[in-house]
Scaffold this motif. Structure first.
Motif, PDB file in Angstrom:
ATOM      1  N   SER A 187       0.921  -1.275  -0.113  1.00  0.00           N
ATOM      2  CA  SER A 187      -0.054   0.045   0.227  1.00  0.00           C
ATOM      3  C   SER A 187       0.937   1.331  -0.012  1.00  0.00           C
ATOM      4  CB  SER A 187      -0.943  -0.099   1.287  1.00  0.00           C
ATOM      5  OG  SER A 187      -0.114  -0.101   2.537  1.00  0.00           O
ATOM      6  N   ASN A 188       1.900   1.128   0.612  1.00  0.00           N
ATOM      7  CA  ASN A 188       2.649   2.522   0.443  1.00  0.00           C
ATOM      8  C   ASN A 188       4.232   2.419  -0.037  1.00  0.00           C
ATOM      9  OD1 ASN A 188       4.064   0.575   2.307  1.00  0.00           O
ATOM     10  ND2 ASN A 188       4.789   1.760   3.629  1.00  0.00           N
ATOM     11  N   ALA A 189       4.163   1.334  -1.202  1.00  0.00           N
ATOM     12  CA  ALA A 189       5.296   1.015  -2.006  1.00  0.00           C
ATOM     13  C   ALA A 189       5.782   2.400  -2.693  1.00  0.00           C
ATOM     14  CB  ALA A 189       5.150   0.037  -2.891  1.00  0.00           C
ATOM     15  N   ILE A 190       4.810   3.033  -3.282  1.00  0.00           N
ATOM     16  CA  ILE A 190       5.294   4.344  -4.135  1.00  0.00           C
ATOM     17  C   ILE A 190       5.893   5.323  -3.395  1.00  0.00           C
ATOM     18  CG2 ILE A 190       4.392   6.029  -5.691  1.00  0.00           C
ATOM     19  CD1 ILE A 190       4.724   3.345  -6.870  1.00  0.00           C
ATOM     20  N   GLU A 191       5.179   5.410  -2.286  1.00  0.00           N
ATOM     21  CA  GLU A 191       5.630   6.721  -1.302  1.00  0.00           C
ATOM     22  C   GLU A 191       7.182   6.286  -0.845  1.00  0.00           C
ATOM     23  OE1 GLU A 191       1.172   6.971  -1.659  1.00  0.00           O
ATOM     24  OE2 GLU A 191       2.683   5.241  -1.141  1.00  0.00           O
ATOM     25  N   ALA A 192       7.296   4.897  -0.516  1.00  0.00           N
ATOM     26  CA  ALA A 192       8.632   4.684   0.121  1.00  0.00           C
ATOM     27  C   ALA A 192       9.600   4.924  -1.060  1.00  0.00           C
ATOM     28  CB  ALA A 192       8.546   3.132   0.274  1.00  0.00           C
ATOM     29  N   HIS A 193       9.246   4.784  -2.368  1.00  0.00           N
ATOM     30  CA  HIS A 193      10.192   4.608  -3.548  1.00  0.00           C
ATOM     31  C   HIS A 193      10.351   6.068  -3.806  1.00  0.00           C
ATOM     32  CE1 HIS A 193      10.514   0.335  -4.701  1.00  0.00           C
ATOM     33  NE2 HIS A 193       9.279   0.178  -4.848  1.00  0.00           N
ATOM     34  N   VAL A 194       9.444   7.032  -3.878  1.00  0.00           N
ATOM     35  CA  VAL A 194       9.793   8.345  -4.125  1.00  0.00           C
ATOM     36  C   VAL A 194      10.546   9.113  -2.961  1.00  0.00           C
ATOM     37  CG1 VAL A 194       8.524  10.606  -3.815  1.00  0.00           C
ATOM     38  CG2 VAL A 194       7.461   8.840  -5.440  1.00  0.00           C
ATOM     39  N   SER A 195      10.389   8.699  -1.607  1.00  0.00           N
ATOM     40  CA  SER A 195      11.118   9.159  -0.693  1.00  0.00           C
ATOM     41  C   SER A 195      12.608   8.937  -0.768  1.00  0.00           C
ATOM     42  CB  SER A 195      10.440   8.471   0.880  1.00  0.00           C
ATOM     43  OG  SER A 195      11.323   9.031   1.852  1.00  0.00           O
ATOM     44  N   ARG A 196      12.917   7.508  -1.118  1.00  0.00           N
ATOM     45  CA  ARG A 196      14.214   6.991  -1.465  1.00  0.00           C
ATOM     46  C   ARG A 196      14.700   7.611  -2.581  1.00  0.00           C
ATOM     47  NH1 ARG A 196      12.281   2.051   0.590  1.00  0.00           N
ATOM     48  NH2 ARG A 196      11.697   1.408  -1.633  1.00  0.00           N
ATOM     49  N   LEU A 197      14.075   8.173  -3.759  1.00  0.00           N
ATOM     50  CA  LEU A 197      14.568   8.817  -4.768  1.00  0.00           C
ATOM     51  C   LEU A 197      14.632  10.198  -4.365  1.00  0.00           C
ATOM     52  CD1 LEU A 197      14.975   8.876  -7.785  1.00  0.00           C
ATOM     53  CD2 LEU A 197      12.470   9.409  -8.127  1.00  0.00           C
ATOM     54  N   ARG A 198      13.932  11.011  -3.617  1.00  0.00           N
ATOM     55  CA  ARG A 198      14.290  12.454  -3.341  1.00  0.00           C
ATOM     56  C   ARG A 198      15.508  12.380  -2.764  1.00  0.00           C
ATOM     57  NH1 ARG A 198       8.828  12.777  -0.865  1.00  0.00           N
ATOM     58  NH2 ARG A 198       7.503  14.076  -2.282  1.00  0.00           N
ATOM     59  N   ARG A 199      15.719  11.463  -1.599  1.00  0.00           N
ATOM     60  CA  ARG A 199      16.982  11.492  -1.001  1.00  0.00           C
ATOM     61  C   ARG A 199      18.298  11.243  -1.719  1.00  0.00           C
ATOM     62  NH1 ARG A 199      15.703   8.059   2.631  1.00  0.00           N
ATOM     63  NH2 ARG A 199      16.703   6.150   1.533  1.00  0.00           N
TER      64      ARG A 199
END
Length: 223
Positions: A187-199
């Motif tokens: 359910s939170n996979a996209i949010e997790a990927h985007v967070s890592r990508l931002r960092r």
């Protein structure tokens, strides 16, 4: 970039799917003409690799459906038939290239890249936002002309946003970009990927912003 493999061989099909996913991003596999037609109705693909000898007919029968896509994907036809007449027919029917079996992985990937390079020549093969550049064919990310390594799913998400710079990219669009038909999505996979990508981009001093749009998705823009 999304790839579709239409191949019914139980060993070759998964191998092709995985090899092309490593080279180009998310890859899906179907085993019949009917499944291929269904797949292109629900998703847009940039590259479609089609075997001719499918259980329900000649893979060339899928080419008219692909030509109706806007924009049309690059197409590579695979076959055990290497007669010049068969090759000419495939090309005349709209295939961009034709690879005879057996073939080496490096040959197929190189031929696919050549086809995609021609396809994207008029569309612009490199997209730039701020000090970020993205090479669509080689799937290379550069910040201030310095390459950075981005994992596969983050790369698929970045590509989807870069190619829609300044527009809201729906969460569902990012899921399609990063995951195949058979993948399970947390359910939170996209949010997790985007967070890592931002960092990752921030650590490379990248001058782009990825902003969440509540209830919709994300928007990428130059800072």
């Amino acid at each position: 970039m999304r790839v579709l493999v239409v191949e019914d061989d139980p060993q070759l099909g998964p191998w092709l799917r995985d090899a092309l996913a490593d080279a180009f991003g998310s890859s899906d596999m179907v085993t019949t003409l009917d499944e291929g037609r269904a797949a292109v109705r629900v998703r847009n693909f940039e590259l479609v690799v089609i075997d001719r000898g499918l259980p329900d007919g000649d893979g060339l029968a899928l080419l008219p459906d692909l030509r109706q896509q806007k924009p049309s994907p690059a197409t590579v036809v695979l076959t055990a038939l290497d007669d010049p007449i068969d090759i000419a027919r495939a090309l005349d029917d709209g295939a961009d290239d034709y690879v005879a079996k057996p073939f080496e992985p490096i040959e197929l990937v190189a031929r696919a890249k050549a086809v995609l390079r021609r396809l994207f020549l008029d569309r612009g093969g490199v997209v730039s936002v701020g000090n970020l550049s993205y090479d669509i064919i080689n799937r290379a990310v550069l910040v201030d002309d310095n390459p950075i390594i981005v994992p596969r799913r983050e790369l698929a998400i970045l590509e989807a946003m870069v190619r829609r710079t300044g527009r809201v990219v729906l969460r569902e669009t990012l899921e399609v970009a990063a995951y195949g038909f058979e993948d399970e999505i947390q359910s939170n996979a996209i949010e997790a990927h985007v967070s890592r990508l931002r960092r990752r981009l921030r650590e490379a001093n990248c001058k782009v912003a990825i902003r969440p749009i509540r209830g919709l998705g994300y928007l990428l823009s130059g800072e």
